[in-house]
Scaffold this active site. Structure first.
Site, mmCIF file in Angstrom:
data_model
loop_
_atom_site.group_PDB
_atom_site.id
_atom_site.type_symbol
_atom_site.label_atom_id
_atom_site.label_comp_id
_atom_site.label_asym_id
_atom_site.label_seq_id
_atom_site.Cartn_x
_atom_site.Cartn_y
_atom_site.Cartn_z
ATOM 1 N N HIS A 1 0.813 -1.209 0.000
ATOM 2 C CA HIS A 1 0.000 0.000 0.000
ATOM 3 C C HIS A 1 0.847 1.259 0.000
ATOM 4 C CE1 HIS A 1 -4.249 -0.536 0.042
ATOM 5 N NE2 HIS A 1 -4.138 -1.630 0.788
ATOM 6 N N ARG B 1 -16.291 6.340 -9.828
ATOM 7 C CA ARG B 1 -16.700 5.704 -8.573
ATOM 8 C C ARG B 1 -17.838 6.544 -8.001
ATOM 9 N NH1 ARG B 1 -10.874 5.932 -8.077
ATOM 10 N NH2 ARG B 1 -9.994 3.870 -8.446
ATOM 11 N N ARG C 1 -19.941 3.566 -12.693
ATOM 12 C CA ARG C 1 -20.086 2.291 -11.992
ATOM 13 C C ARG C 1 -21.139 2.468 -10.916
ATOM 14 N NH1 ARG C 1 -15.073 0.024 -8.683
ATOM 15 N NH2 ARG C 1 -15.673 1.722 -7.299
ATOM 16 N N GLU D 1 -14.015 -8.868 -11.304
ATOM 17 C CA GLU D 1 -13.159 -8.884 -10.117
ATOM 18 C C GLU D 1 -13.142 -10.252 -9.466
ATOM 19 O OE1 GLU D 1 -14.438 -4.844 -8.025
ATOM 20 O OE2 GLU D 1 -15.906 -5.784 -9.329
ATOM 21 N N ASN E 1 -7.185 -4.974 -8.866
ATOM 22 C CA ASN E 1 -6.882 -4.998 -7.429
ATOM 23 C C ASN E 1 -7.660 -6.108 -6.742
ATOM 24 O OD1 ASN E 1 -5.752 -2.695 -8.367
ATOM 25 N ND2 ASN E 1 -6.709 -1.303 -6.897
ATOM 26 N N ASP E 2 -8.990 -6.093 -6.914
ATOM 27 C CA ASP E 2 -9.801 -7.122 -6.261
ATOM 28 C C ASP E 2 -9.570 -8.485 -6.904
ATOM 29 O OD1 ASP E 2 -10.924 -5.765 -4.188
ATOM 30 O OD2 ASP E 2 -12.626 -5.019 -5.352
ATOM 31 N N ARG F 1 -4.454 -7.403 0.401
ATOM 32 C CA ARG F 1 -3.322 -6.536 0.137
ATOM 33 C C ARG F 1 -2.918 -5.723 1.359
ATOM 34 N NH1 ARG F 1 -3.943 -2.696 -4.854
ATOM 35 N NH2 ARG F 1 -5.565 -1.988 -3.467
ATOM 36 N N CYS G 1 -9.201 -1.404 -15.221
ATOM 37 C CA CYS G 1 -9.285 -0.155 -14.476
ATOM 38 C C CYS G 1 -8.633 -0.273 -13.103
ATOM 39 C CB CYS G 1 -10.732 0.327 -14.353
ATOM 40 S SG CYS G 1 -11.783 -0.805 -13.432
#
Lengths: 823, 215
Positions: free
Chosen positions: A448, A555, A591, A687, A710-711, A721, A756
């Site tokens: 992170h 988002r 989204r 995801e 990421n997911d 993570r 993304c």
């Protein structure tokens, strides 16, 4: 924009072509580069007739008489190039510049500069600067100005080595530095042992003299200023090279008061050049108790307990570093574990405790003594052990004093932050206006802290080793977050190199910025959309400024968070319209609400879940509250009637979910009453690994699929993570994750595949993603220009080969090596 | 001097040079191996073979055309530094030669122009252990012969002898140009391969143009 053409002259066709490929990687396909290399029959050699033809071709390809810059390798290449000039038309010859730069670095510099539309003089100057950067980097003497010792004006002298440990380490380093600063050519030989002459400007060669205490060293100087140089060197020898010797107080022998040294082999984590004074994140002032809180036995027990806690901490850091960076880099933590049980330290501390000292004071004193003893030794290896003792000592001390590790915040930090590691909270508190760089002793580029540094545009290197934790505050630190290079207390040459690189990066950034507004195509002409991930109207404006082709991810949570009731349809409509306006009519990928039990909204209750990340979240939660989703869809459909809008459902796991959501969308279209907007496109976020593998089933129902790496990475590797003890396990470069991306591309049919997640913004990853079939990358707005440039440097065919090999790699490290090998 | 050099005579000179290069290819390479990159013999042989092939293929019409064709072939085919150097020598000679027969004075002027071209191209000065150390004395001797109104054959013999002497003087020289200069003092004691091939060029002139071998 006028663009200069380039000609590469080499004895070897293979060499010239490889050099051009290297330059094209950096400069892209636009710059005209012609090659005249080797002979017709394949032999090594240069051909003036071929060179003149190449120059004529490059001149024709160059824009508007911008002319040609010729780069050559050596010997006959130069003579042939000059001969070729004679064969040219007068009018062409005037536009040709033969550039004396070294071929490879010169060509790369020239191509990059030419791509930016510079004049041929600027292009040639940049090509020449390539060598200067390398020279400064290697801190060696300038071979062009260091005359051979043969020739006139030679003077000689000698000195006796007075240093107790001989002409090693710091005295030798000072000698070499001094010799490098004196214009003359200086050579040394050990007269006592009868060695050969060695250049005084080479540390390794000076070391080979084996000049011990009492040996006689002869010096000979030649070239301009020889006599003065000799005098200066002998004077410095008489003064012990201005260095305290072995019995000096430990302060003088602290490792970092040495001449410039590169610290460890750090790992690049966030690109960019950072230069600034060190600001160390260490437990501020440790107040040591003077009286024990219990008897000697209980104080000893406290110390032992603190050591055990640290043992567990260090073990975790060790495995995290091993997983993320490599076992070699993790070995330092093995040394730390050994130090926790070091006899010398423990016996000393125990004795002090027996004498009535509290555990913390006893431990601190023992650590100070051992550390000082090590630091005073001339051997650089042992000096480094002093840094380890300090690092472990501080860690145990923090425990003894009741601190849970280093947790001061970074609000007051400025310059280059040096820290063992950063918690996400600490990384998030960094102010990019004041913090110019981050150096972590441990950490991983996928943690992170690194992601946050990238998002904030703060250059960072990680895994730099514990020695960086002993750097005095205020020491100048220079780092390159692209290469991982780190220099403490850099000399003027090194500093100049870093500054030059910073200027170069800024220029590359400007070039990327200039071209940011144009679409990105690979060298073989495949268009790749580069969009922006945004979460506010301000982000949307920034995205437009940064040249985003679209907003690839909006988002919408920002509308829903931090309030007691959901926004109504009209409010949502207004905001979506503002976003579209701020984006100047570019496509808006909205989204739908993506929250879960980890951050429940007051008006959207989620039952208590043992594991919210595997619970009711994303589209699952929206389908559980269809009224809320229906309102959001209505607002989206209304805006879509006016401006291009894509609609995207998050965290879809099954086709049934998508069918259900589409039914709600159909309802919204009916409610809006104007038919389905022509510009409305529908997609899902991929995801969930199962969804990735079922892409072919989703594809007929959607216009696009957007992979949230990421997911997807977290779910594919079952690795959170945010969990530091897993280190780099959740690595998007894991071939397993890449295979899921490949599965999406393979199953997508005519649906567009986008990425993304964080991976899309990693310019190195572009070759993999585009090679696998991804045709849209959506990234943080500031990353748009760089990602576009990265796409422009790709060749789809070669990218596909690299990506295919990455799928067969045995792990993320091998994937990264594959990418490194490309350069 | 009544004799003139026409295109046939010059062609014979160039072919003889090619033959000598072929005969001495190994020697030239051996000399180059000592102080350079061991390709002088190979490179010159490749270049001169191409020159002969070009002469056979497209016989040039006049001296200037012949010299130009030789020069262009050499700069294209030799590959090493001797390509542009010998190529420039012939191209500059072509510029000084006309379309008619060359007399001794014209030939001497042309060779001098070639020398100037070589010096300009290679930036070498006398004493740098290069072909200039053979070609320079050869030009001086030729000029002296012309001034003394010697026969062409006389002047060419004198010139070739001067080139050989110049070649020999390169042995004790310190190389300051080209690959040999990397060796510094270690280049001393070796004969320069470029000066050696230049002496062959002047020897070839004697054989082909003066009607006798003084080798």
């Amino acid at each position: 924009m006028a663009q200069v053409g380039l000609v590469v002259v080499s004895h070897s066709r293979a060499l010239a072509e490889a050099a051009v490929a290297l330059a094209r990687e950096m400069a892209g396909p636009e710059v005209p580069i012609e090659v005249a290399a080797g002979l017709d029959d394949g032999a090594l050699g240069t051909d003036a007739v071929a060179i003149s033809a190449a120059v004529t071709a490059a001149d024709g390809a160059a824009d508007g008489g911008a002319g040609v810059v010729v780069l050559m390798d050596l010997g006959s290449a130069v003579l042939s190039a000059e001969t070729a000039l004679e064969l040219l038309d007068d009018e062409v010859r005037e536009r040709v510049l033969l550039c004396p730069a070294a071929l490879v670095e010169g060509l790369v510099g020239a191509a990059v500069t030419a791509a930016g539309g510079a004049t041929r003089e600027q292009v040639a100057a940049e090509a020449l600067a390539g060598l200067a950067a390398k020279q400064a980097h290697l801190s060696g003497p300038d071979p062009l100005t260091a005359p051979a010792p043969a020739g006139g004006g030679q003077v000689t002298g000698s000195f006796t080595v007075g240093e107790p440990h001989g002409l090693h380490a710091r005295p030798a380093a000072r000698l070499v530095q001094l010799a490098g600063s004196l214009g003359a050519s200086l050579e040394l030989r050990n007269a006592t042992t009868g060695t050969d002459w060695a250049p005084a400007t080479s540390l390794s060669r000076v070391a080979t003299l084996g000049a011990e205490h009492g040996h006689e060293v002869q010096v000979r100087a030649s070239g301009p200023g020889a006599a003065e140089a000799l005098r200066a060197l002998l004077t410095a020898a008489g003064r012990g090279w201005g260095v305290e010797t072995g019995d000096a107080p430990p302060q003088a022998a602290r490792p970092l008061s040495q001449p410039p040294v590169a610290a460890g082999r750090p790992v690049p984590a966030s690109p960019g050049i950072g230069i600034g004074p060190a600001w160390s994140l260490r437990p501020s002032v440790l107040r040591l108790p003077t009286t024990p809180s219990g008897d000697a036995r209980s104080e000893q027990a406290r110390l032992d307990e603190a050591r055990e806690v640290c043992r567990a901490e260090i073990g975790r850091t060790r495995s995290a570093t091993a997983a993320a960076i490599g076992t070699g880099e993790a070995a330092v933590f093995d040394a730390h574990l050994l130090l926790l049980d070091d006899d010398d330290l423990l016996t000393d501390a125990a004795a002090r405790i027996q004498d009535g000292a509290p555990a913390a004071a006893a431990w601190a004193a023992a650590v100070d003594r051992v550390q000082a003893a090590l630091a005073a030794l001339p051997d650089p290896y042992l000096k480094e052990r002093a840094a380890d003792v300090r690092a472990v000592g501080d860690q145990v001390l923090a425990r003894l004093l009741g601190r849970d590790g280093p947790t001061p915040d970074l609000a007051a930090a400025s310059g280059v932050v040096l820290a063992p590691d950063l918690t996400p909270a600490q990384a998030a508190s960094m102010d990019p206006d004041r913090i110019v760089g981050v150096v972590l002793a441990g950490g991983s580029p996928t943690a992170h802290s690194a992601i946050l540094a990238r998002a904030r545009g703060i250059p960072a290197v990680v895994g730099a080793g514990p020695a960086v934790l002993t750097v005095d505050d205020g020491t100048i630190v220079a780092l390159d977050g692209e290469t991982g290079e780190l220099v403490l207390d850099p000399g003027p040459d090194v500093l100049a190199t870093f500054r030059a690189r910073a200027v170069e990066l800024a220029a590359a950034g400007r070039r990327a910025q200039e071209r940011a507004g144009s679409p990105a195509r690979t060298r073989d002409g495949v268009a790749v959309l580069v969009g922006a991930n945004i979460g506010s109207v301000a982000d949307a404006r920034l995205a437009a400024e940064c040249g985003a082709d679209l907003a690839g991810l909006v988002r919408t949570e920002f509308l829903f968070l931090g309030r007691a009731a959901a926004p109504d349809v009209e409010e949502q409509e207004t905001v979506y319209r503002e976003l579209a306006h701020a984006l100047g009519g570019r496509r808006l990928t909205l989204r739908t609400l993506d929250v879960g039990g980890d951050k429940p909204l007051p008006y959207l209750p989620v039952p208590g879940e043992a594991n919210p990340f595997l619970g009711l979240r994303g589209l699952r939660l929206s389908l559980a509250h269809p009224g809320l989703l229906a309102d959001q869809l209505l607002a989206i459909v209304r805006v879509a009637a006016e401006t291009p809008v894509s609609l995207m459902f998050p965290m879809v796991s099954t086709v049934a979910e998508l069918v259900q959501a589409r039914a709600l969308l159909d309802g919204a279209v009916t409610r809006a009453g104007r038919g389905r907007p022509a510009g409305l496109q529908l997609g899902i976020m991929v995801e969930v690994p199962a969804a990735a593998l079922k892409t072919a089933a989703f594809a007929p129902l959607v216009d696009f699929l957007s992979i949230g790496t990421n997911d997807l990475t977290q779910y594919a590797l079952a690795a959170d993570r945010g969990n530091g003890s897993l280190g780099g396990l959740g690595d998007p470069y894991d071939p397993g994750v890449l295979r899921l991306v490949a599965a999406v591309c393979a199953g997508a049919g005519r649906a567009l595949v986008a990425v993304c997640g964080e991976l899309a913004a990693d310019e190195r990853a572009a070759v993999l993603l585009v090679g696998l079939g991804v045709r849209e990358l959506s990234v943080t707005p500031r990353a748009v220009p760089g990602v576009k440039q990265a796409v422009r440097g790709l060749d789809l065919g070669r990218s596909a080969v690299t990506a295919g090999r990455a799928l067969d790699a045995d792990g993320p490290d091998e994937v990264r090596r594959l990418l490194d090998d490309r350069f | 001097m009544a004799e003139g050099l026409d295109v046939t005579a010059l062609g014979a000179w160039v072919r003889e040079f090619a033959r000598l290069i072929a005969d001495h290819q190994d020697e030239l390479t051996r000399l180059d191996a000592a102080i350079g990159d061991a390709d002088h013999g190979t490179n010159m042989h490749r270049g001169m073979s191409a020159v002969v092939a070009a002469l056979d293929g497209t016989p040039p019409a006049d001296p200037a055309a012949l010299l130009k064709q030789v020069g262009m072939t050499l700069i294209s085919k030799v590959g090493g530094a001797s390509g542009p150097l010998y190529g420039t020598l012939f191209l500059r000679m072509a510029g000084a030669a006309g379309t008619g027969e060359m007399d001794a004075a014209t030939y001497a002027r042309a060779l001098r122009a070639g020398l100037d071209g070589v010096v300009a191209r290679g930036k070498a000065e006398p004493g740098d252990k290069t072909m200039v150390d053979a070609l320079g004395p050869a030009c001086d001797a030729l000029d002296a012969g012309v001034a003394a109104d010697e026969s062409l054959a006389e002047a060419l013999r004198r010139s070739a002898a001067a080139a050989r002497q110049g070649r020999d003087t390169t042995v004790p020289m310190l190389a300051r140009k080209g690959r040999a200069s990397y060796l510094g003092e270690r280049s001393i004691g070796h004969q320069d391969p470029g000066a050696t091939s230049t002496a062959l060029l002047l020897d070839a002139a004697v054989t082909a143009l003066a009607g006798g071998d003084e080798g």
